[in-house]
Design a protein around this motif. Structure first.
Motif: not given
Length: 377
Positions: A3-17, A46-57
């Protein structure tokens, strides 16, 4: 799978989660980001033992193949930070676990992990409560109270922000035993009485996403977990266990002295004078007289001292000295937006209240600060 995706979009979502990921985890898989590709939708978790954060693009699913895999966060984020914005292509062989990211003038390869070992999201109970409130209200409440929460893990319930839902308002509370901040928001209504305490880390995660949102957010919670929809992001957080103290019982309702003062003048004066306070105590002494407020601080060990007068509207019969921890006092003033503040006091041994002279529509903010003992008085 490709799959293809814009690098900046991927980076922004990854940095947050990626802020969810703990520096050290008892489960190695939690050091990775979970990828779930279905059609042209890519879900990152992304997750730890207490939190789980997801995003969709949205991505370009070249082969039309769906699949899941996990990638260590450090392998993804650091290379993406160095790439200029451009389309990048992910190609993953889920059988051999070999993966490649190709960009305009190069590529790099790595190994992905089996997604089947990634923990599942916590399920809420059937009697979970749902509340809807403006993103701006949630951001305002967390920003006003989070700094006052405790860092002492021996009392876990005090390390988070307490959210108390009433039919006619939502109350945010943060306290560490020495300071208490309460913000009431009458713009938020609830269909039923409920409350929970949100851990500090979850509050910080929310504050990183909420400024990007407009409109309402939906909170669903039971006794153990909170699930919140944040536009393209979702957060599930384990709530703090225990009974939160009765916050209203400690707020004085009849302090006889009321002082009105310009907030920025008082803040700038406190900053200057506090430089000369003893680092061990960080005490800012305040003397209230009909002429105004005299700020003072000193450090006997280094023979330094400072004193400054701030004009204020004080009662004609007021003559009181009181000491506050300077850094906390400054933080309270910095977090307020009102041009003027009202300080209510009873005596030098009882808690003082710092209130905005003007509140935003529907908002009521109260800052309680316990005084420090003045030596020799």
């Amino acid at each position: 799978m490709k799959f293809e995706v814009a690098s900046n979009m991927m980076l922004q979502h990854l940095q947050l989660i990626a802020r969810v990921i703990a520096s050290r985890s008892t489960l190695p898989i939690l050091e990775s980001v979970l990828f779930e590709l279905e059609g042209d939708k890519l879900r990152l978790t992304a997750a730890d033992m207490a939190n789980r954060m997801s995003t969709e693009l949205t991505v370009n699913n070249i082969g039309g193949e769906n699949g899941t895999f996990a990638v260590p966060e450090r392998i993804l984020l650091e290379p993406l930070k160095e790439l200029p914005d451009q389309p990048i292509a992910f190609e993953v062989n889920t059988d051999s676990k070999a993966a490649q990211i190709a960009y305009s003038n190069g590529h790099y390869t790595f190994v992905v992990q089996d997604a089947s070992t990634y923990p599942q999201a916590a399920a809420l109970s059937q009697d979970a409560i749902t509340s809807v409130l403006p993103a701006e209200s949630l951001m305002s409440g967390l920003s006003a109270t989070l700094f006052a929460t405790s860092q002492d893990e021996r009392r876990p319930i005090m390390t988070g922000v307490y959210m108390d839902f009433f039919e006619d308002k939502l109350v945010f509370v943060g306290s560490d035993g020495q300071i208490l901040v309460k913000q009431e928001d009458a713009n938020v209504r609830s269909s039923q009485r409920s409350a929970f305490c949100l851990p500090r880390k979850a509050c910080l995660l929310l504050r990183s996403v909420l400024p990007k949102l407009e409109g309402n957010v939906q909170l669903t919670y039971d006794n153990n977990y909170l699930h919140i929809e944040l536009g393209d992001y979702t957060l599930t957080a384990r709530l703090l266990e225990g009974r939160y103290p009765n916050y209203n019982s400690v707020i004085p309702t009849s302090n006889p002295y009321e002082v009105k003062v310009d907030r920025l003048q008082l803040l700038s004066g406190a900053k200057r004078v506090a430089i000369f306070s003893n680092p061990a105590t960080s005490m800012l002494r305040m003397e209230f007289t009909p002429d105004g407020i005299r700020l003072s601080a000193n450090d006997i060990d280094f023979s330094v001292a400072a004193e400054e007068h701030v004009a204020a509207d004080c009662p004609a019969d007021m003559n009181m000295r009181i000491g506050f921890k300077s850094d906390v006092f400054q933080t309270i003033l910095q977090g307020m937006s009102s041009d003027e503040v009202i300080i209510t006091l009873a005596d030098q041994t009882r808690a003082g209240l710092i209130l905005p002279a003007e509140n935003e529509p529907g908002i009521s903010l109260c800052n309680l600060l316990l005084p420090m003992k003045l030596i020799g008085e």
